[in-house]
Design a protein around this motif. Structure first.
Motif, PDB file in Angstrom:
ATOM      1  N   SER A 100     -34.329 -17.159 111.341  1.00 24.83           N
ATOM      2  CA  SER A 100     -34.905 -15.957 111.943  1.00 24.83           C
ATOM      3  C   SER A 100     -34.072 -14.728 111.591  1.00 24.83           C
ATOM      4  CB  SER A 100     -34.997 -16.133 113.459  1.00 24.83           C
ATOM      5  OG  SER A 100     -35.490 -14.961 114.058  1.00 24.83           O
ATOM      6  N   GLU A 101     -32.735 -14.868 111.686  1.00 25.24           N
ATOM      7  CA  GLU A 101     -31.848 -13.746 111.342  1.00 25.24           C
ATOM      8  C   GLU A 101     -31.966 -13.393 109.863  1.00 25.24           C
ATOM      9  OE1 GLU A 101     -27.113 -12.481 111.563  1.00 25.24           O
ATOM     10  OE2 GLU A 101     -27.759 -14.453 112.294  1.00 25.24           O
ATOM     11  N   LYS A 102     -32.034 -14.412 109.004  1.00 21.22           N
ATOM     12  CA  LYS A 102     -32.163 -14.182 107.564  1.00 21.22           C
ATOM     13  C   LYS A 102     -33.468 -13.447 107.247  1.00 21.22           C
ATOM     14  CE  LYS A 102     -32.084 -16.645 103.129  1.00 21.22           C
ATOM     15  NZ  LYS A 102     -31.960 -17.978 102.469  1.00 21.22           N
ATOM     16  N   SER A 103     -34.540 -13.838 107.920  1.00 23.13           N
ATOM     17  CA  SER A 103     -35.837 -13.172 107.700  1.00 23.13           C
ATOM     18  C   SER A 103     -35.772 -11.701 108.083  1.00 23.13           C
ATOM     19  CB  SER A 103     -36.931 -13.869 108.511  1.00 23.13           C
ATOM     20  OG  SER A 103     -37.110 -15.184 108.073  1.00 23.13           O
ATOM     21  N   ILE A 107     -33.083  -9.734 108.036  1.00 25.55           N
ATOM     22  CA  ILE A 107     -32.290  -9.003 107.030  1.00 25.55           C
ATOM     23  C   ILE A 107     -33.115  -8.765 105.772  1.00 25.55           C
ATOM     24  CG2 ILE A 107     -30.241  -9.112 105.556  1.00 25.55           C
ATOM     25  CD1 ILE A 107     -28.887 -10.782 107.758  1.00 25.55           C
ATOM     26  N   LEU A 108     -33.804  -9.806 105.308  1.00 24.64           N
ATOM     27  CA  LEU A 108     -34.638  -9.665 104.106  1.00 24.64           C
ATOM     28  C   LEU A 108     -35.769  -8.665 104.333  1.00 24.64           C
ATOM     29  CD1 LEU A 108     -34.830 -13.412 102.990  1.00 24.64           C
ATOM     30  CD2 LEU A 108     -33.562 -11.571 101.870  1.00 24.64           C
ATOM     31  N   LYS A 109     -36.308  -8.662 105.534  1.00 26.58           N
ATOM     32  CA  LYS A 109     -37.363  -7.697 105.866  1.00 26.58           C
ATOM     33  C   LYS A 109     -36.834  -6.270 105.773  1.00 26.58           C
ATOM     34  CE  LYS A 109     -40.574  -6.457 109.590  1.00 26.58           C
ATOM     35  NZ  LYS A 109     -40.975  -6.728 110.996  1.00 26.58           N
ATOM     36  N   PHE A 110     -35.599  -6.046 106.236  1.00 31.66           N
ATOM     37  CA  PHE A 110     -34.994  -4.715 106.161  1.00 31.66           C
ATOM     38  C   PHE A 110     -34.866  -4.274 104.699  1.00 31.66           C
ATOM     39  CE2 PHE A 110     -31.221  -2.149 105.400  1.00 31.66           C
ATOM     40  CZ  PHE A 110     -31.456  -1.052 106.221  1.00 31.66           C
ATOM     41  N   PHE A 111     -34.343  -5.171 103.831  1.00 31.36           N
ATOM     42  CA  PHE A 111     -34.159  -4.802 102.429  1.00 31.36           C
ATOM     43  C   PHE A 111     -35.506  -4.566 101.746  1.00 31.36           C
ATOM     44  CE2 PHE A 111     -29.871  -7.048 102.593  1.00 31.36           C
ATOM     45  CZ  PHE A 111     -29.151  -5.859 102.562  1.00 31.36           C
ATOM     46  N   PHE A 112     -36.524  -5.330 102.158  1.00 31.95           N
ATOM     47  CA  PHE A 112     -37.851  -5.148 101.559  1.00 31.95           C
ATOM     48  C   PHE A 112     -38.442  -3.796 101.947  1.00 31.95           C
ATOM     49  CE2 PHE A 112     -42.503  -5.594 101.743  1.00 31.95           C
ATOM     50  CZ  PHE A 112     -42.771  -5.940 100.429  1.00 31.95           C
ATOM     51  N   GLU A 113     -38.233  -3.434 103.213  1.00 33.43           N
ATOM     52  CA  GLU A 113     -38.800  -2.168 103.698  1.00 33.43           C
ATOM     53  C   GLU A 113     -37.933  -0.958 103.330  1.00 33.43           C
ATOM     54  OE1 GLU A 113     -39.203  -2.844 107.862  1.00 33.43           O
ATOM     55  OE2 GLU A 113     -41.043  -4.059 107.662  1.00 33.43           O
ATOM     56  N   ASN A 114     -36.672  -1.224 102.965  1.00 27.96           N
ATOM     57  CA  ASN A 114     -35.755  -0.132 102.604  1.00 27.96           C
ATOM     58  C   ASN A 114     -35.056  -0.472 101.283  1.00 27.96           C
ATOM     59  OD1 ASN A 114     -35.698   1.464 105.389  1.00 27.96           O
ATOM     60  ND2 ASN A 114     -35.471  -0.732 105.846  1.00 27.96           N
ATOM     61  N   LYS A 166     -23.470  -8.574 103.308  1.00 29.46           N
ATOM     62  CA  LYS A 166     -22.422  -9.539 103.592  1.00 29.46           C
ATOM     63  C   LYS A 166     -22.915 -10.602 104.587  1.00 29.46           C
ATOM     64  CE  LYS A 166     -17.704  -9.947 105.350  1.00 29.46           C
ATOM     65  NZ  LYS A 166     -16.557  -9.244 105.973  1.00 29.46           N
ATOM     66  N   ARG A 167     -23.615 -10.132 105.615  1.00 33.43           N
ATOM     67  CA  ARG A 167     -24.126 -11.063 106.619  1.00 33.43           C
ATOM     68  C   ARG A 167     -25.170 -11.994 106.017  1.00 33.43           C
ATOM     69  NH1 ARG A 167     -23.074 -14.601 110.211  1.00 33.43           N
ATOM     70  NH2 ARG A 167     -24.767 -14.990 111.700  1.00 33.43           N
ATOM     71  N   LEU A 168     -25.987 -11.493 105.079  1.00 33.20           N
ATOM     72  CA  LEU A 168     -26.987 -12.328 104.413  1.00 33.20           C
ATOM     73  C   LEU A 168     -26.315 -13.468 103.664  1.00 33.20           C
ATOM     74  CD1 LEU A 168     -29.941 -12.840 103.643  1.00 33.20           C
ATOM     75  CD2 LEU A 168     -29.628 -11.288 101.707  1.00 33.20           C
ATOM     76  N   ASP A 169     -25.196 -13.171 102.980  1.00 33.63           N
ATOM     77  CA  ASP A 169     -24.462 -14.221 102.260  1.00 33.63           C
ATOM     78  C   ASP A 169     -23.899 -15.251 103.239  1.00 33.63           C
ATOM     79  OD1 ASP A 169     -24.981 -13.021  99.846  1.00 33.63           O
ATOM     80  OD2 ASP A 169     -23.086 -11.906  99.770  1.00 33.63           O
ATOM     81  N   GLU A 170     -23.368 -14.753 104.369  1.00 30.69           N
ATOM     82  CA  GLU A 170     -22.797 -15.664 105.367  1.00 30.69           C
ATOM     83  C   GLU A 170     -23.862 -16.588 105.949  1.00 30.69           C
ATOM     84  OE1 GLU A 170     -19.263 -12.639 106.990  1.00 30.69           O
ATOM     85  OE2 GLU A 170     -21.069 -13.005 108.197  1.00 30.69           O
ATOM     86  N   VAL A 171     -25.022 -16.001 106.283  1.00 33.57           N
ATOM     87  CA  VAL A 171     -26.111 -16.787 106.853  1.00 33.57           C
ATOM     88  C   VAL A 171     -26.609 -17.831 105.860  1.00 33.57           C
ATOM     89  CG1 VAL A 171     -28.510 -16.684 107.635  1.00 33.57           C
ATOM     90  CG2 VAL A 171     -26.858 -15.033 108.501  1.00 33.57           C
TER      91      VAL A 171
END
Length: 599
Positions: free
Chosen positions: A548-551, A553-560, A570-575
């Motif tokens: 859920s957290e990964k989704s 973060i990816l949604k943020f990068f897709f929209e921005n 960094k958090r995406l890599d950790e997750v």
């Protein structure tokens, strides 16, 4: 082509003026696993008795063949007390001890059971003895009339597993929909004297039946609408000379349409049961402190401490003979606790039902009188009649004296009378034992909506699953809360029983030669599996949270797309790394469980 084992041709049976079975014909072949269903009083037990030549049909015939070997499970068979269970099973089957022991192990019968006299075992284990005795006789056609009544869940699961693997045929009557679904492949339903045969599972049949009823309703609605239109023409023009012939034609057409209307058995369907309740303001309606209960002079459970809140639905589970019913009797005050205290909320109004409640009914009252006398003044006559109908008392049944009722009818009447009273707590011991599938389903929904607390014992999985909030398990002399849901409880129980019921290798030895290290090894495996399952459950929760957290973060990068955001990257890599690690552990645990189960 499967061999036929039994043929029934044009079976007709009446009791007085009432037709019970009307021109029933069918054939049972090798491998047929039949669920015989229908409302209470529809004629299921009557049909079985006719097939077994215990009563005579008024017309028609029943034929068996030279190769047909019939076996019957008798609920009320009295087992001996002058020989061991092993010796009894050897005598009734003519099979050697090692074969008795091998089959007995599949039913959880081990040395400590087989060395005792059958009559000294608990009710659940006595039924296991009866089942083993029948299967040792190698029947190819079994008759089972309500075999799960009064059985504990462990024995039900054992029987279910054996029937699922059984290569012969059987006709099974049971009120537990889950049990029927897991064992049967053909449905015979008796309704309004007639037999419907459906080649498929019980759940599929019930869905198909509901679709047929809905289709009939829609068709009837269209036919009635067309009849109304034609009738309006007839009413308007039937006496006009120039249109009289046409009006007569319309009348004939209306008659044809009427003949096409399907009769829907609306009076057979159970309407929604409503259970009245007094207002409950207290958060806690019952506290039990350091309770010890006994059966005779023997303490069977002790140190029971628990509390029950308003509106909670609590099932008490465990093997027969472990103290479930005795615990209920202590809670309602029918048995005095040996130690400890049972403290009810001062305004608690407790309704109690068990299988002996029906014995206290007034023999001289009619059904309607009993229900009316038990209903509070705020309950209307219409509500009383509705409750009577829901428990299958309609028409002339309402005028029957209690003394004329069967055991099942008395039990249903006693339960209906209790539900009419405005209690805010219900304590129920096996309330579904004399209810058909539809009424049992309806009762579970009513109890779920009921505003009061319900404390109950039941081994009907469909009923419990639909109702329960909390699970209290009686095991090894203690009562503890099971923290999972009911499906998880059944799964854990099945794992334990699968381990316990593995075939034991005797290699010509006596039953006293069983080694304790085999039992200890099984226990270790079971404990390890339980630990791994809990670990997998935690890992599942972690995986769901991380995904859920990964989704997000990816949604943020897709929209921005132009916002790099190093902290998020960094958090995406950790997750991602954490997910890979957890999934690796999940696979490792799952593979270990699979390996342990093969041992």
């Amino acid at each position: 082509m499967p061999k036929p084992l039994l043929e029934a041709k044009n079976i007709y049976k009446t009791f007085g003026k009432q037709v019970v079975l009307n021109n029933l014909s069918f054939q049972v072949s090798n491998g047929n696993k039949i669920a015989l269903i229908g409302r209470n009083g529809a004629g299921k037990s009557t049909l079985l008795k006719i097939l077994l030549n215990q009563i005579e049909q008024d017309d028609g015939q029943v034929n068996t063949f030279a190769w047909t070997r019939i076996g019957v499970i008798h609920q009320n068979e009295v087992l001996p007390n002058d020989k061991t269970a092993l010796k009894y099973l050897e005598d009734v089957s003519g099979k050697p001890y090692w074969e008795v022991q091998k089959l007995g192990s599949k039913f959880g019968l081990h040395a400590e059971h087989l060395e005792k006299a059958p009559s000294q075992l608990s009710g659940g284990y006595q039924m296991r003895i009866k089942l083993v005795a029948r299967f040792l006789q190698d029947p190819n056609l079994l008759f089972l009339d309500e075999p799960v009544n009064y059985l504990d869940l462990q024995t039900i699961l054992l029987l279910e597993n054996v029937l699922a693997q059984y290569r012969g045929s059987f006709i099974l009557v049971a009120h537990d929909r889950t049990f029927l679904q897991n064992t049967c492949e053909i449905v015979y339903e008796i309704e309004r004297e007639e037999l419907t045969i459906y080649d498929g599972k019980v759940e599929e049949f019930l869905e198909w039946k509901a679709e047929q009823v809905e289709f009939s309703r829609k068709t009837n609605k269209k036919l009635l609408k067309e009849m109304k239109r034609h009738q309006q023409f007839v009413d308007r023009f039937r006496y006009k000379a120039n249109l009289a012939t046409r009006a007569q034609s319309k009348i004939k057409h209306i008659s044809k349409l009427r003949s096409k209307i399907t009769k829907i058995n609306a009076d057979l369907s159970t309407t929604r049961i409503t259970i009245a309740t007094k207002p409950t303001h207290a958060d806690v309606v019952l506290r039990v402190e350091d309770l010890a209960i006994c059966y005779g002079k023997n303490i069977i459970t002790k140190d029971i401490t628990l509390s029950i809140n308003r509106g909670e639905k609590i099932v008490i589970v465990g093997e027969n003979g472990r103290g479930k019913s005795t615990l209920l009797k202590n809670l309602v005050g029918n048995i005095k606790p040996l130690e400890g205290a049972v403290k009810w909320w001062k305004h608690a109004s407790v309704g109690y039902y068990d299988q002996l409640t029906s014995e206290s009914l007034n023999e001289n009252e009619t059904v309607l009188e009993h229900l009316t006398n038990n209903a509070p003044g705020s309950i209307s006559a219409e509500q009383i009649l509705m409750m009577a109908g829901n428990f299958l008392f309609r028409g002339d049944d309402l005028d029957k004296k209690v003394s004329m009722l069967s055991g099942g009818e008395r039990a249903r009447l006693a339960l209906a009378g209790i539900l009419l009273k405005m209690h805010n707590v219900l304590v129920l011991d096996e309330p579904t034992n004399h209810l058909d599938v539809e009424t049992s389903d309806c009762l579970s929904l009513a109890l779920k909506d009921y505003g009061g607390a319900v404390i109950f014992v039941s081994h009907s999985r469909t009923f419990v699953s639909a109702l329960v909030d909390r699970i209290l398990e009686v095991r090894d002399g203690i009562v503890k809360e099971y923290l999972g849901n009911y499906d998880e409880y059944i799964e854990d129980l099945a794992i334990q029983m699968e381990d316990d019921s593995k075939d034991l290798e005797f290699s010509g030895s006596t039953i006293n030669d069983l080694k304790t290290d085999t039992h200890n090894k099984r226990q270790e495996i079971y404990t390890r599996i339980k630990k791994l399952q809990k670990s997998i459950k935690r890992l599942d929760a972690n995986i769901e949270s991380l995904e859920s957290e990964k989704s997000e973060i990816l949604k943020f990068f897709f929209e921005n797309p132009t916002d790099y955001s190093p902290p998020r990257a960094k958090r995406l890599d950790e997750v991602t790394e954490e997910l890979a690690r957890i999934e690796k552990d999940w696979i490792k645990n799952s593979e270990e469980i699979e390996k342990l189960r093969k041992n």
